[in-house]
Design an enzyme around this catalytic site. Structure first.
Site, PDB file in Angstrom:
ATOM      1  N   TYR A  61      16.854   9.593  66.831  1.00  0.00           N
ATOM      2  CA  TYR A  61      15.709   9.051  67.502  1.00  0.00           C
ATOM      3  C   TYR A  61      14.670   9.010  66.191  1.00  0.00           C
ATOM      4  O   TYR A  61      14.107   8.063  66.219  1.00  0.00           O
ATOM      5  CB  TYR A  61      15.377   9.954  68.590  1.00  0.00           C
ATOM      6  CG  TYR A  61      13.906   9.788  68.904  1.00  0.00           C
ATOM      7  CD1 TYR A  61      13.261   8.842  69.571  1.00  0.00           C
ATOM      8  CD2 TYR A  61      12.858  10.797  68.578  1.00  0.00           C
ATOM      9  CE1 TYR A  61      11.832   8.480  69.898  1.00  0.00           C
ATOM     10  CE2 TYR A  61      11.477  10.593  69.068  1.00  0.00           C
ATOM     11  CZ  TYR A  61      11.098   9.499  69.471  1.00  0.00           C
ATOM     12  OH  TYR A  61       9.644   9.362  69.834  1.00  0.00           O
ATOM     13  N   LYS A  65      12.335   5.960  64.333  1.00  0.00           N
ATOM     14  CA  LYS A  65      11.117   5.864  64.120  1.00  0.00           C
ATOM     15  C   LYS A  65      10.437   6.093  62.747  1.00  0.00           C
ATOM     16  O   LYS A  65       9.383   5.127  62.453  1.00  0.00           O
ATOM     17  CB  LYS A  65      10.461   7.194  64.775  1.00  0.00           C
ATOM     18  CG  LYS A  65      10.477   7.065  66.538  1.00  0.00           C
ATOM     19  CD  LYS A  65       9.507   5.882  66.752  1.00  0.00           C
ATOM     20  CE  LYS A  65       9.432   5.835  68.391  1.00  0.00           C
ATOM     21  NZ  LYS A  65       8.596   4.682  68.772  1.00  0.00           N
ATOM     22  N   GLY A  75       5.267   2.968  81.159  1.00  0.00           N
ATOM     23  CA  GLY A  75       5.691   4.326  80.699  1.00  0.00           C
ATOM     24  C   GLY A  75       4.307   5.355  80.824  1.00  0.00           C
ATOM     25  O   GLY A  75       3.522   5.138  81.292  1.00  0.00           O
ATOM     26  N   PHE A  76       4.578   6.595  80.466  1.00  0.00           N
ATOM     27  CA  PHE A  76       3.690   7.703  80.488  1.00  0.00           C
ATOM     28  C   PHE A  76       2.517   7.344  79.868  1.00  0.00           C
ATOM     29  O   PHE A  76       1.309   7.511  80.360  1.00  0.00           O
ATOM     30  CB  PHE A  76       4.749   8.771  80.161  1.00  0.00           C
ATOM     31  CG  PHE A  76       3.856  10.079  79.977  1.00  0.00           C
ATOM     32  CD1 PHE A  76       2.563  10.514  80.749  1.00  0.00           C
ATOM     33  CD2 PHE A  76       3.847  11.035  78.737  1.00  0.00           C
ATOM     34  CE1 PHE A  76       1.985  11.482  80.664  1.00  0.00           C
ATOM     35  CE2 PHE A  76       3.026  12.185  78.632  1.00  0.00           C
ATOM     36  CZ  PHE A  76       2.226  12.443  79.600  1.00  0.00           C
ATOM     37  N   ILE A  77       2.596   7.299  78.437  1.00  0.00           N
ATOM     38  CA  ILE A  77       1.436   7.071  77.548  1.00  0.00           C
ATOM     39  C   ILE A  77       1.011   5.642  77.826  1.00  0.00           C
ATOM     40  O   ILE A  77      -0.390   5.121  77.906  1.00  0.00           O
ATOM     41  CB  ILE A  77       1.792   7.152  75.981  1.00  0.00           C
ATOM     42  CG1 ILE A  77       2.288   8.779  75.828  1.00  0.00           C
ATOM     43  CG2 ILE A  77       0.579   6.861  75.164  1.00  0.00           C
ATOM     44  CD1 ILE A  77       2.961   8.931  74.504  1.00  0.00           C
TER      45      ILE A  77
END
Length: 340
Positions: A155, A159, A13-15
Site C-alpha cells: 500500500y 502511494k 469515502g470517509f474523508i
C-alpha cells in the site's frame, strides 16, 4: 463571481464525505466520483452519499477511477477548477492479501487521473498520499524533506509511486500538484476496517481488543475535520517552482516542477493505549485487551512535523484525542445503535 467546480474522487469515502460537505458549504459545485466497492459494507458509503445528495450543487458519479477514459470524460464535461484525488484502495494489511486491487486502483487509477488532468488542466490538482511513505524512517517527527525510500507495505509503495508519477506529470506538463501525506485520520463516518471502529465496537460488544506491538504503538491521531480544513486551505496554495528562492527550509517544493508534498497531522505522537483509554472514557465502559506482536507491514510509530502546513496556510490541526474520541463514539452509537 462564477461558481467554482471541484472534482472529488472517492467522494463517498470517509474523508471524501467530509471534504465534499466542506466544499459545498463554501459554495462549490462538487462532482463526486466513487465506485461503492465492497471492501467494506457499501451501505456505509450509501449513507454518506445521502448526506451529499440533498445539495443541488452535488453531482454523484458511480464508477472506478481506473476505468479507461472515465476521468477524462468527467474532466471534459465538467472542466473542474480543482481536482482532489482521494480514491484509492486503502488499508495496509489488506495490501498483503490482495495487492492486485492496489495496483489497479492506486497505480492505474492515478495514471487515468493524471492523463485526464493533462488533457483538461485544473488550476490545482491535489492528491492523497500517506504517512506510510515514510516507512522505516526512525527520525521523528517526519518532515516532508526526509527521504522516503523504505516503504514497509505494498500500500505504501503504491502511494510513493503516486507521488513520483505526479512529480513527472508536474514537470512534463506544468500541472500544479500538491500531495498531502495523511496521518492516522479518525472521526465520525470512519471506515469499519479502521482501529477506532474496531476498538469501539469491541468495547460496546464486550469482546477483546487486539493490541499490536504489546501496546507500544505510537500514532499521530488526526481528527477528520482538522484534516479537511488543511486540504481546503491547501487548495488555494498553488505550487510554483519558479518561486524556489523564496521558499522556507521546510518546503518540499520541487526545484524542477510545480509539485510539493505536505504533511497533515496533529503534530503529536499518542500511545495507542492512551487512545483506547480515551475511547473507554467516551463509551463509559472498559476494554478487554489482548497484547500481540507487531503485524507485517505496520510501523511502530508515526509523528508529523506540521511546520510546512503552518508556513503555507497559517493553520495547525489541534483537536485533542479526548475531544475527537468523544465525537467519534457519539456518532458510532447513533449510527450503529450499539448503546445498549
Amino acid at each position: 463571481m462564477a461558481t467554482k467546480t471541484a472534482l472529488v474522487t472517492g467522494a463517498a469515502g470517509f474523508i471524501g464525505l467530509h471534504l465534499c460537505l466542506r466544499l459545498l458549504a463554501d459554495g462549490f459545485r462538487v462532482v463526486g466520483l466513487d465506485s461503492h466497492n465492497d471492501y467494506y459494507d457499501p451501505a456505509l458509503k450509501t449513507a454518506r452519499e445521502a448526506l451529499l445528495l440533498v445539495d443541488l450543487n452535488y453531482t454523484a458519479i458511480r464508477g472506478k477511477v481506473e476505468e479507461p477514459g472515465l476521468l477524462r470524460q468527467l474532466c471534459e464535461q465538467h472542466r473542474p477548477d480543482f481536482i482532489v484525488h482521494l480514491a484509492a484502495q486503502a488499508g495496509v494489511r489488506y495490501s498483503i492479501e490482495n495487492p492486485r486491487a492496489y495496483t489497479e486502483a492506486n497505480l492505474m487509477g492515478t495514471f487515468e487521473l493524471l492523463e485526464a488532468a493533462r488533457a483538461f488542466p485544473p488550476k490545482h490538482l491535489l492528491m492523497a498520499s500517506t504517512s506510510s511513505v515514510y516507512g522505516a524512517n526512525t527520525q521523528m517527527p517526519y518532515r516532508e524533506t526526509d527521504k522516503v525510500d523504505s516503504q514497509m507495505s505494498y500500500y505504501a509503495a503504491t502511494k510513493k509511486a503516486n507521488e513520483a508519477m505526479a512529480h513527472s506529470y508536474a514537470h512534463l506538463y506544468g500541472l500544479p500538484i500538491t500531495m498531502f501525506r495523511f496521518f492516522t485520520v479518525y472521526g465520525p463516518w470512519g471506515r469499519p476496517d479502521m482501529a477506532p471502529y474496531l476498538f469501539t465496537k469491541a468495547i460496546f460488544d464486550g469482546t477483546p481488543i487486539k493490541v499490536f506491538n504489546h501496546g507500544n504503538m505510537l500514532r499521530d491521531f488526526t481528527y477528520v475535520t482538522d484534516l479537511v480544513r488543511g486540504i481546503r486551505l491547501l487548495m488555494d496554495v498553488i505550487p510554483d517552482h519558479t518561486m524556489n528562492d523564496t521558499r522556507s527550509k521546510a518546503d518540499s517544493l520541487s526545484q524542477v516542477a510545480p509539485w510539493r508534498a505536505v504533511n497533515i497531522g496533529n503534530g503529536v505522537s499518542v500511545k495507542l493505549l492512551d487512545f483506547i483509554r480515551a475511547l473507554e472514557q467516551a463509551a463509559g465502559r472498559s476494554a478487554e485487551m489482548i497484547y500481540e506482536d507487531m503485524q507485517a507491514g505496520d510501523v511502530p510509530a508515526t509523528w508529523a512535523d506540521t511546520t510546512l502546513l503552518q508556513d503555507l496556510t497559517g493553520y495547525a490541526p489541534r483537536t485533542s484525542v479526548v475531544d475527537g474520541t468523544q465525537a467519534y463514539v457519539a456518532w458510532h452509537q447513533s449510527f450503529y445503535h450499539s448503546s445498549g
